[in-house]
Design a protein around this motif. Structure first.
Motif, PDB file in Angstrom:
ATOM      1  N   ALA A   1       0.813  -1.219   0.000  1.00  0.00           N
ATOM      2  CA  ALA A   1       0.000   0.000   0.000  1.00  0.00           C
ATOM      3  C   ALA A   1       0.846   1.269   0.000  1.00  0.00           C
ATOM      4  N   ARG A   2       2.088   1.176   0.411  1.00  0.00           N
ATOM      5  CA  ARG A   2       2.968   2.347   0.470  1.00  0.00           C
ATOM      6  C   ARG A   2       3.556   2.727  -0.892  1.00  0.00           C
ATOM      7  N   PHE A   3       3.373   1.863  -1.879  1.00  0.00           N
ATOM      8  CA  PHE A   3       4.007   2.075  -3.183  1.00  0.00           C
ATOM      9  C   PHE A   3       2.966   2.214  -4.278  1.00  0.00           C
ATOM     10  N   THR A   4       3.370   2.856  -5.379  1.00  0.00           N
ATOM     11  CA  THR A   4       2.476   2.969  -6.534  1.00  0.00           C
ATOM     12  C   THR A   4       2.596   1.756  -7.449  1.00  0.00           C
ATOM     13  N   SER A   5       3.603   0.908  -7.211  1.00  0.00           N
ATOM     14  CA  SER A   5       3.781  -0.307  -8.015  1.00  0.00           C
ATOM     15  C   SER A   5       2.655  -1.290  -7.743  1.00  0.00           C
ATOM     16  N   SER A   6       2.468  -2.214  -8.665  1.00  0.00           N
ATOM     17  CA  SER A   6       1.421  -3.226  -8.512  1.00  0.00           C
ATOM     18  C   SER A   6       1.775  -4.220  -7.402  1.00  0.00           C
ATOM     19  N   GLY A   7       0.770  -4.909  -6.911  1.00  0.00           N
ATOM     20  CA  GLY A   7       0.979  -5.939  -5.891  1.00  0.00           C
ATOM     21  C   GLY A   7       1.974  -7.003  -6.325  1.00  0.00           C
ATOM     22  N   PRO A   8       1.841  -7.539  -7.561  1.00  0.00           N
ATOM     23  CA  PRO A   8       2.803  -8.547  -8.014  1.00  0.00           C
ATOM     24  C   PRO A   8       4.250  -8.011  -8.069  1.00  0.00           C
ATOM     25  N   THR A   9       4.412  -6.739  -8.392  1.00  0.00           N
ATOM     26  CA  THR A   9       5.759  -6.155  -8.429  1.00  0.00           C
ATOM     27  C   THR A   9       6.347  -6.103  -7.025  1.00  0.00           C
ATOM     28  N   ILE A  10       5.553  -5.674  -6.062  1.00  0.00           N
ATOM     29  CA  ILE A  10       6.028  -5.632  -4.669  1.00  0.00           C
ATOM     30  C   ILE A  10       6.301  -7.051  -4.177  1.00  0.00           C
ATOM     31  N   SER A  11       5.483  -7.989  -4.571  1.00  0.00           N
ATOM     32  CA  SER A  11       5.707  -9.392  -4.210  1.00  0.00           C
ATOM     33  C   SER A  11       7.057  -9.887  -4.725  1.00  0.00           C
ATOM     34  N   ARG A  12       7.400  -9.509  -5.960  1.00  0.00           N
ATOM     35  CA  ARG A  12       8.714  -9.896  -6.509  1.00  0.00           C
ATOM     36  C   ARG A  12       9.847  -9.240  -5.720  1.00  0.00           C
ATOM     37  N   HIS A  13       9.676  -7.982  -5.330  1.00  0.00           N
ATOM     38  CA  HIS A  13      10.695  -7.311  -4.511  1.00  0.00           C
ATOM     39  C   HIS A  13      10.868  -8.036  -3.166  1.00  0.00           C
ATOM     40  N   LEU A  14       9.758  -8.411  -2.566  1.00  0.00           N
ATOM     41  CA  LEU A  14       9.823  -9.143  -1.301  1.00  0.00           C
ATOM     42  C   LEU A  14      10.511 -10.490  -1.478  1.00  0.00           C
ATOM     43  N   SER A  15      10.281 -11.130  -2.606  1.00  0.00           N
ATOM     44  CA  SER A  15      10.924 -12.412  -2.902  1.00  0.00           C
ATOM     45  C   SER A  15      12.434 -12.255  -3.010  1.00  0.00           C
ATOM     46  N   VAL A  16      12.891 -11.185  -3.657  1.00  0.00           N
ATOM     47  CA  VAL A  16      14.336 -10.928  -3.783  1.00  0.00           C
ATOM     48  C   VAL A  16      14.939 -10.726  -2.395  1.00  0.00           C
ATOM     49  N   LEU A  17      14.251  -9.972  -1.548  1.00  0.00           N
ATOM     50  CA  LEU A  17      14.733  -9.748  -0.184  1.00  0.00           C
ATOM     51  C   LEU A  17      14.775 -11.050   0.616  1.00  0.00           C
ATOM     52  N   LYS A  18      13.806 -11.895   0.379  1.00  0.00           N
ATOM     53  CA  LYS A  18      13.755 -13.181   1.081  1.00  0.00           C
ATOM     54  C   LYS A  18      14.888 -14.098   0.619  1.00  0.00           C
ATOM     55  N   VAL A  19      15.130 -14.182  -0.686  1.00  0.00           N
ATOM     56  CA  VAL A  19      16.219 -14.997  -1.230  1.00  0.00           C
ATOM     57  C   VAL A  19      17.565 -14.535  -0.675  1.00  0.00           C
ATOM     58  N   ALA A  20      17.707 -13.220  -0.500  1.00  0.00           N
ATOM     59  CA  ALA A  20      18.952 -12.669   0.047  1.00  0.00           C
ATOM     60  C   ALA A  20      19.085 -12.922   1.546  1.00  0.00           C
ATOM     61  N   GLY A  21      18.025 -13.423   2.161  1.00  0.00           N
ATOM     62  CA  GLY A  21      18.072 -13.692   3.596  1.00  0.00           C
ATOM     63  C   GLY A  21      17.901 -12.454   4.450  1.00  0.00           C
ATOM     64  N   LEU A  22      17.376 -11.386   3.866  1.00  0.00           N
ATOM     65  CA  LEU A  22      17.213 -10.132   4.603  1.00  0.00           C
ATOM     66  C   LEU A  22      15.865 -10.026   5.299  1.00  0.00           C
ATOM     67  N   VAL A  23      14.865 -10.761   4.807  1.00  0.00           N
ATOM     68  CA  VAL A  23      13.550 -10.773   5.443  1.00  0.00           C
ATOM     69  C   VAL A  23      13.062 -12.215   5.563  1.00  0.00           C
ATOM     70  N   THR A  24      12.177 -12.408   6.510  1.00  0.00           N
ATOM     71  CA  THR A  24      11.487 -13.694   6.639  1.00  0.00           C
ATOM     72  C   THR A  24       9.995 -13.428   6.492  1.00  0.00           C
ATOM     73  N   GLU A  25       9.283 -14.475   6.180  1.00  0.00           N
ATOM     74  CA  GLU A  25       7.832 -14.359   6.088  1.00  0.00           C
ATOM     75  C   GLU A  25       7.196 -15.426   6.952  1.00  0.00           C
ATOM     76  N   ARG A  26       6.024 -15.114   7.453  1.00  0.00           N
ATOM     77  CA  ARG A  26       5.219 -16.101   8.175  1.00  0.00           C
ATOM     78  C   ARG A  26       3.765 -15.853   7.844  1.00  0.00           C
ATOM     79  N   ARG A  27       3.024 -16.920   7.848  1.00  0.00           N
ATOM     80  CA  ARG A  27       1.598 -16.812   7.539  1.00  0.00           C
ATOM     81  C   ARG A  27       0.803 -16.672   8.830  1.00  0.00           C
ATOM     82  N   ASP A  28      -0.190 -15.804   8.766  1.00  0.00           N
ATOM     83  CA  ASP A  28      -1.135 -15.627   9.865  1.00  0.00           C
ATOM     84  C   ASP A  28      -2.511 -15.609   9.211  1.00  0.00           C
ATOM     85  N   ALA A  29      -3.157 -16.751   9.242  1.00  0.00           N
ATOM     86  CA  ALA A  29      -4.432 -16.941   8.539  1.00  0.00           C
ATOM     87  C   ALA A  29      -4.210 -16.673   7.045  1.00  0.00           C
TER      88      ALA A  29
END
Length: 112
Positions: A36-64
């Protein structure tokens, strides 16, 4: 350069990913809130998050039905610090002889 260091520098190469890291410094955030903080599309932000995750800089967890992202401890600082130490070893020596903030006297350099 080790693969993980290359991944970190790749992740840092894009301003959106750097902004995501800054946003996560205050704690875990949902993927939707990040997007929501960016003008880019959701899939684009998802790809950015994936790059950060592959680099080991972020983790993800599911909550529902939400995916929450958070920073991985000191991974960024340690990786960049390790790289800088390898290309600027004199900085290690300068840090050891530079006065500490609580002291007015320089410390003695460590023998190498």
């Amino acid at each position: 350069m080790p693969e993980s260091t290359a991944d970190i520098f790749t992740a840092l190469a894009h301003p959106t990913r750097r902004q995501i890291l800054q946003d996560l410094k205050d704690g875990e955030k949902a993927a939707g809130d990040i997007a929501a903080r960016f003008t880019s599309s959701g899939p684009t932000i998802s790809r950015h998050l994936s790059v950060l995750k592959v680099a080991g800089l972020v983790t993800e967890r599911r909550d529902a039905n939400r995916i929450l992202y958070s920073l991985v401890g000191d991974r960024l600082a340690l990786s960049v610090g390790e790289f800088l130490s390898s290309v600027c070893p004199e900085q290690m020596l300068l840090r050891s002889i530079r006065p500490h903030p609580e002291s007015t006297e320089p410390t003695k350099p460590h023998s190498v």
